[in-house]
Design a protein around this motif. Structure first.
Motif, PDB file in Angstrom:
ATOM      1  N   ASP A 199       0.949  -1.108  -0.090  1.00 25.67           N
ATOM      2  CA  ASP A 199      -0.035   0.053   0.053  1.00 25.67           C
ATOM      3  C   ASP A 199       0.712   1.356   0.151  1.00 25.67           C
ATOM      4  O   ASP A 199       0.599   2.002  -0.698  1.00 25.67           O
ATOM      5  CB  ASP A 199      -1.032  -0.014   1.184  1.00 25.67           C
ATOM      6  N   LEU A 200       2.097   1.238   0.716  1.00 26.36           N
ATOM      7  CA  LEU A 200       2.960   2.494   0.981  1.00 26.36           C
ATOM      8  C   LEU A 200       3.531   2.568  -0.418  1.00 26.36           C
ATOM      9  O   LEU A 200       3.532   3.635  -0.889  1.00 26.36           O
ATOM     10  CB  LEU A 200       3.917   2.313   2.023  1.00 26.36           C
ATOM     11  N   ASN A 201       3.895   1.399  -1.215  1.00 25.13           N
ATOM     12  CA  ASN A 201       4.754   1.538  -2.478  1.00 25.13           C
ATOM     13  C   ASN A 201       3.648   2.478  -3.399  1.00 25.13           C
ATOM     14  O   ASN A 201       4.025   3.306  -4.189  1.00 25.13           O
ATOM     15  CB  ASN A 201       4.939   0.349  -2.846  1.00 25.13           C
ATOM     16  N   VAL A 202       2.567   1.757  -3.556  1.00 27.89           N
ATOM     17  CA  VAL A 202       1.328   2.403  -4.226  1.00 27.89           C
ATOM     18  C   VAL A 202       1.280   3.937  -3.946  1.00 27.89           C
ATOM     19  O   VAL A 202       1.154   4.842  -4.991  1.00 27.89           O
ATOM     20  CB  VAL A 202       0.035   1.586  -4.230  1.00 27.89           C
ATOM     21  N   LEU A 203       0.948   4.262  -2.959  1.00 32.54           N
ATOM     22  CA  LEU A 203       0.732   5.779  -2.394  1.00 32.54           C
ATOM     23  C   LEU A 203       1.976   6.427  -2.775  1.00 32.54           C
ATOM     24  O   LEU A 203       1.628   7.869  -3.084  1.00 32.54           O
ATOM     25  CB  LEU A 203       0.314   5.776  -0.886  1.00 32.54           C
ATOM     26  N   ALA A 204       3.144   5.980  -2.722  1.00 32.47           N
ATOM     27  CA  ALA A 204       4.274   6.785  -2.788  1.00 32.47           C
ATOM     28  C   ALA A 204       4.434   6.961  -4.282  1.00 32.47           C
ATOM     29  O   ALA A 204       4.793   8.154  -4.888  1.00 32.47           O
ATOM     30  CB  ALA A 204       5.561   6.132  -2.306  1.00 32.47           C
ATOM     31  N   GLU A 205       4.013   6.006  -4.968  1.00 33.03           N
ATOM     32  CA  GLU A 205       4.067   6.091  -6.503  1.00 33.03           C
ATOM     33  C   GLU A 205       3.094   7.229  -7.086  1.00 33.03           C
ATOM     34  O   GLU A 205       3.302   7.882  -7.975  1.00 33.03           O
ATOM     35  CB  GLU A 205       4.118   4.814  -7.196  1.00 33.03           C
ATOM     36  N   ARG A 206       1.903   7.260  -6.291  1.00 31.87           N
ATOM     37  CA  ARG A 206       1.129   8.250  -6.616  1.00 31.87           C
ATOM     38  C   ARG A 206       1.494   9.707  -6.245  1.00 31.87           C
ATOM     39  O   ARG A 206       0.474  10.577  -6.253  1.00 31.87           O
ATOM     40  CB  ARG A 206      -0.466   7.866  -6.133  1.00 31.87           C
ATOM     41  N   ARG A 207       2.209   9.652  -5.545  1.00 36.21           N
ATOM     42  CA  ARG A 207       2.962  11.166  -4.732  1.00 36.21           C
ATOM     43  C   ARG A 207       1.872  11.529  -3.788  1.00 36.21           C
ATOM     44  O   ARG A 207       1.675  12.629  -3.496  1.00 36.21           O
ATOM     45  CB  ARG A 207       3.133  12.130  -6.088  1.00 36.21           C
ATOM     46  N   LEU A 208       1.406  10.682  -2.907  1.00 45.08           N
ATOM     47  CA  LEU A 208       0.401  10.978  -1.778  1.00 45.08           C
ATOM     48  C   LEU A 208       1.320  10.831  -0.511  1.00 45.08           C
ATOM     49  O   LEU A 208       0.672  11.594   0.514  1.00 45.08           O
ATOM     50  CB  LEU A 208      -0.666   9.973  -1.968  1.00 45.08           C
ATOM     51  N   LEU A 209       2.279  10.294  -0.487  1.00 46.65           N
ATOM     52  CA  LEU A 209       3.148  10.274   0.567  1.00 46.65           C
ATOM     53  C   LEU A 209       4.570   9.978   0.042  1.00 46.65           C
ATOM     54  O   LEU A 209       4.938   9.475  -0.853  1.00 46.65           O
ATOM     55  CB  LEU A 209       2.586   9.333   1.769  1.00 46.65           C
ATOM     56  N   THR A 210       5.256  10.075   1.239  1.00 45.95           N
ATOM     57  CA  THR A 210       6.940   9.524   1.040  1.00 45.95           C
ATOM     58  C   THR A 210       6.949   8.494   1.732  1.00 45.95           C
ATOM     59  O   THR A 210       6.933   8.232   3.252  1.00 45.95           O
ATOM     60  CB  THR A 210       7.907  10.777   1.595  1.00 45.95           C
ATOM     61  N   LYS A 211       7.403   7.301   1.285  1.00 48.75           N
ATOM     62  CA  LYS A 211       7.737   6.174   2.025  1.00 48.75           C
ATOM     63  C   LYS A 211       9.223   6.154   2.211  1.00 48.75           C
ATOM     64  O   LYS A 211      10.164   6.512   1.624  1.00 48.75           O
ATOM     65  CB  LYS A 211       7.515   4.853   0.958  1.00 48.75           C
ATOM     66  N   VAL A 212       9.415   5.756   3.550  1.00 43.88           N
ATOM     67  CA  VAL A 212      10.755   5.779   4.125  1.00 43.88           C
ATOM     68  C   VAL A 212      11.086   4.675   4.844  1.00 43.88           C
ATOM     69  O   VAL A 212      10.083   3.775   5.103  1.00 43.88           O
ATOM     70  CB  VAL A 212      10.989   7.151   5.227  1.00 43.88           C
ATOM     71  N   HIS A 213      12.138   4.197   5.225  1.00 42.06           N
ATOM     72  CA  HIS A 213      12.489   2.958   5.973  1.00 42.06           C
ATOM     73  C   HIS A 213      11.614   2.902   7.357  1.00 42.06           C
ATOM     74  O   HIS A 213      11.734   3.704   8.220  1.00 42.06           O
ATOM     75  CB  HIS A 213      14.025   2.736   6.442  1.00 42.06           C
ATOM     76  N   GLY A 214      10.674   1.706   7.263  1.00 44.13           N
ATOM     77  CA  GLY A 214      10.021   1.608   8.484  1.00 44.13           C
ATOM     78  C   GLY A 214       8.769   2.349   8.838  1.00 44.13           C
ATOM     79  O   GLY A 214       7.996   2.190   9.627  1.00 44.13           O
ATOM     80  N   GLY A 215       8.225   3.014   7.494  1.00 41.90           N
ATOM     81  CA  GLY A 215       7.141   3.488   7.758  1.00 41.90           C
ATOM     82  C   GLY A 215       6.959   4.850   6.505  1.00 41.90           C
ATOM     83  O   GLY A 215       7.473   4.617   5.229  1.00 41.90           O
ATOM     84  N   ALA A 216       6.310   5.798   6.551  1.00 44.37           N
ATOM     85  CA  ALA A 216       5.917   6.935   5.749  1.00 44.37           C
ATOM     86  C   ALA A 216       5.823   8.180   6.437  1.00 44.37           C
ATOM     87  O   ALA A 216       5.578   8.201   7.668  1.00 44.37           O
ATOM     88  CB  ALA A 216       4.603   6.458   5.089  1.00 44.37           C
ATOM     89  N   ILE A 217       6.143   9.244   5.590  1.00 41.08           N
ATOM     90  CA  ILE A 217       5.818  10.651   5.899  1.00 41.08           C
ATOM     91  C   ILE A 217       5.133  11.342   4.926  1.00 41.08           C
ATOM     92  O   ILE A 217       4.839  11.122   3.862  1.00 41.08           O
ATOM     93  CB  ILE A 217       7.567  11.326   5.888  1.00 41.08           C
ATOM     94  N   ALA A 218       4.349  12.128   5.676  1.00 36.62           N
ATOM     95  CA  ALA A 218       3.193  12.924   4.886  1.00 36.62           C
ATOM     96  C   ALA A 218       3.939  13.910   3.923  1.00 36.62           C
ATOM     97  O   ALA A 218       5.006  14.607   3.930  1.00 36.62           O
ATOM     98  CB  ALA A 218       2.370  13.747   5.702  1.00 36.62           C
ATOM     99  N   LEU A 219       3.302  14.292   2.737  1.00 36.33           N
ATOM    100  CA  LEU A 219       3.721  15.124   1.915  1.00 36.33           C
ATOM    101  C   LEU A 219       3.209  16.483   2.052  1.00 36.33           C
ATOM    102  O   LEU A 219       3.533  17.609   1.494  1.00 36.33           O
ATOM    103  CB  LEU A 219       3.322  14.631   0.274  1.00 36.33           C
TER     104      LEU A 219
END
Length: 248
Positions: free
Chosen positions: A39-59
């Protein structure tokens, strides 16, 4: 749960908090790590968040990697910064060895320092000039100049600072959050701040209210690393997680 529902929930959590850990998202959505990673990979590809090691950061703005330069910062929250700076300056005592961080709020401290027998170290070359003009003994570390924040950073700076035992330090910050701690967009500045905290007896973080619920790229300390001086705290959850002094 449908995939799109999971995506919506993930974005809601990440945007609300500024960031979220993988395990936290798995628990909240009752889903496996492999599912959340996809899910995080898909959302990162859509530029809706930033995927980082161990989680995600908002854009959104609360996790911006962009840092305003000194000219832009100088006209933001002037009244709040002045009140914070006045209180911070009142904490300086005769005989102190004080580190003052580069920054617009720390710069405002200088006009309000009442003690005379104080030695200062600063990585802000504009701050150094202002302190010297007031007659204080001032030292600046060696290192690389970061023009956007008028700060000295880098390995040489860190080595220089490791020789001092500060009685007090006053640091700026770009982000304060429960999940991201105290953060800054620049790794070099983060290392300098972390070094100063380690070398200081008393640690003060100067931050107007806009810095809360913000997460920037690099965490340099936890919320309990010092006393946060701010104009006001809108979300009282921070009062139980950190030592905070409100000045307005």
């Amino acid at each position: 749960m449908l995939t799109e529902d999971r995506h919506s929930m993930i974005l809601a959590i990440v945007n609300r908090q500024g960031s979220a850990k993988l395990g936290e998202l798995c628990t909240a959505l009752d889903s496996s790590e492999s599912t959340i990673r996809r899910d995080l990979n898909v959302l990162a590809e859509r530029r809706l968040l930033t995927k980082v090691h161990g989680g995600a950061i908002a854009l959104s703005d609360n996790s911006s990697r962009y840092e305003n330069d000194v000219a832009e910062k100088s006209v933001m929250f002037v009244e709040e910064k002045t009140s914070i700076a006045k209180y911070a300056a009142s904490l300086i005592d005769e005989g102190d060895l004080v580190y003052i961080d580069a920054g617009t709020t720390t710069e405002k401290m200088i006009d309000h320092i009442q003690s005379k027998n104080v030695t200062f170290v600063t990585n802000g070359f504009m701050n150094a000039e202002l302190l010297a003009q007031r007659g204080f003994r001032v030292y600046i570390p060696g290192g690389e100049i970061k023009s956007s924040t008028e700060a000295i950073v880098g390995a040489e700076c860190v080595i220089s600072l490791q020789h001092y035992n500060f009685t007090k330090c006053f640091l700026g910050v770009n982000g304060i959050s429960l999940s991201g701690g105290l953060s800054t967009p620049d790794k070099s500045e983060a290392i300098v701040k972390g070094t100063v905290i380690h070398q200081s007896k008393e640690v003060y973080i100067l931050a107007d209210h806009s810095k809360f619920d913000q997460v920037t790229s690099v965490k340099f300390a936890g919320l309990n690393s010092g006393i946060i001086i701010t104009d006001r705290v809108s979300d009282k959850k921070y009062l139980s997680e950190a030592s905070i002094k409100e000045v307005l």
